[in-house]
Design a protein around this motif. Structure first.
Motif: not given
Length: 350
Positions: A21-37, A340-346
């Motif tokens: 999927x495509x995520x948008x580039x962070x705008x001026x007040x936005x944050x892109x983060x790598x999901x771990x879980x 609770x199941x937690x998905x390892x995003x890696x």
């Protein structure tokens, strides 16, 4: 624009499969983060299987998300690259209506209203996609900071299961001198037990069976009662100040309402697929209250995370690879997960 690996489902009876999927580039007040879980919530299952209404597929669920900031916009002031952050059930709102100003962005009244983390429409007009993916772009005001002492895999479920139970317990006064009942010991209930006990309330679990009694007592409950034990239920009538129902497969409201004292409160956070009924007289006769609750705002979610760090509260989790999402769904429905199941995003790109 960043492309990230994800797992999506394409129909109510479909199976999850890897996609991009495509995520948008962070705008001026936005944050892109790598999901771990990313936690698996029963709401994900209801939505993915079309049990709450029509869904636009393909769907990438997940609203219990924790990870590490990888990129920030030019005007971001609240976070920096490398910060540990989380996202819950929503990623945007108007920020200006009465509800938003009161810190309850989940009840935003301006169109289009609260923008949910998935199965919603973002301010860019595109469908939102959730945490069963390896990255996400979010406005900085809708991120929570994960305390340093808290493992990311434990933080993820708190973004929904944590705040969903913390909010009503706090709102309705769980604390010293109060008797609190928790109906159900699943992904939500096992958090509710810990919160109520940490708030100082006498806490009793009301479960269909006693199979999780040992866990309930270990997490802070003073007693654990089977709702199928007629004598035990009768002995508890009129003794609870507050009862939190967390189950999603229906509840016998009359039998639970009878457990409340005068002015006692039964709060439902579980969302059964089918309607429930009750006798109005069970409320009016003792001026009891039947209430609902829906997650919490950004500020309160941060408060909850800090409370967990302070009190040493954490969910009991099972970490799974993304390839096991389909199996995990079936186990959740069958109440085979603790808790609770937690998905390892890696593992999403494997």
């Amino acid at each position: 624009m960043p492309e990230v690996a994800a797992y999506a489902i394409d129909s109510p009876t479909g199976r999850y499969a890897r996609t991009t999927i495509t995520r948008r580039e962070p705008g001026p007040t936005e944050v892109f983060f790598d999901i771990a879980y990313a936690g698996i919530c029963h709401s994900d299952i209801h939505t993915a299987r079309g049990e709450w209404g029509p869904v636009n597929y393909p769907l990438v669920p997940g609203h219990e998300i924790a990870g590490v900031v990888a990129q920030i916009g030019s005007e971001v002031t609240k976070f920096k690259v490398g910060d540990r952050v989380g996202v819950g059930c929503f990623v945007d709102s108007c920020g200006e209506c009465d509800m938003c100003r009161q810190g309850e962005e989940q009840f935003c009244t301006s169109r289009p209203g609260t923008v949910w983390t998935y199965a919603s429409t973002g301010r860019d007009g595109l469908p939102t996609a959730g945490g069963y993916s390896q990255g996400i772009t979010v406005e900085q005001d809708y991120l929570m900071r994960v305390p340093d002492s808290m493992p990311l895999e434990e933080a993820a479920p708190l973004m929904c299961a944590g705040i969903t139970t913390y909010n009503p317990l706090k709102r309705w006064g769980a604390g010293p001198g109060k008797r609190v009942g928790i109906v159900g010991m699943g992904g939500l209930g096992h958090m509710g037990v810990q919160f109520a006990a940490a708030m100082g309330a006498e806490t009793i679990v009301l479960g269909r069976t006693l199979s999780k009694r040992e866990d309930g007592l270990r997490l802070g409950a003073t007693d654990y009662v089977s709702t199928q034990d007629a004598a035990a239920m009768k002995s508890l009538r009129g003794s609870f100040d507050l009862i939190l129902s967390t189950i999603s497969d229906g509840i016998e409201l009359d039998s639970v309402i009878k457990l409340l004292k005068a002015h006692g409160v039964l709060v439902n956070v579980g969302l059964p697929e089918h309607p429930s009924t009750f006798k109005l007289g069970e409320l009016t006769g003792q001026a009891r209250v039947l209430a609902g609750s829906n997650i919490g705002g950004i500020g309160e979610t941060q408060e909850m995370l800090d409370f967990c760090a302070e009190k040493g509260i954490s969910p009991i989790i099972e970490i799974i690879p993304a390839s096991q999402i389909n199996e995990a769904y079936d186990n959740v429905v069958a109440s085979k997960v603790r808790y609770r199941y937690v998905i390892d995003a890696s593992t999403i790109s494997e």
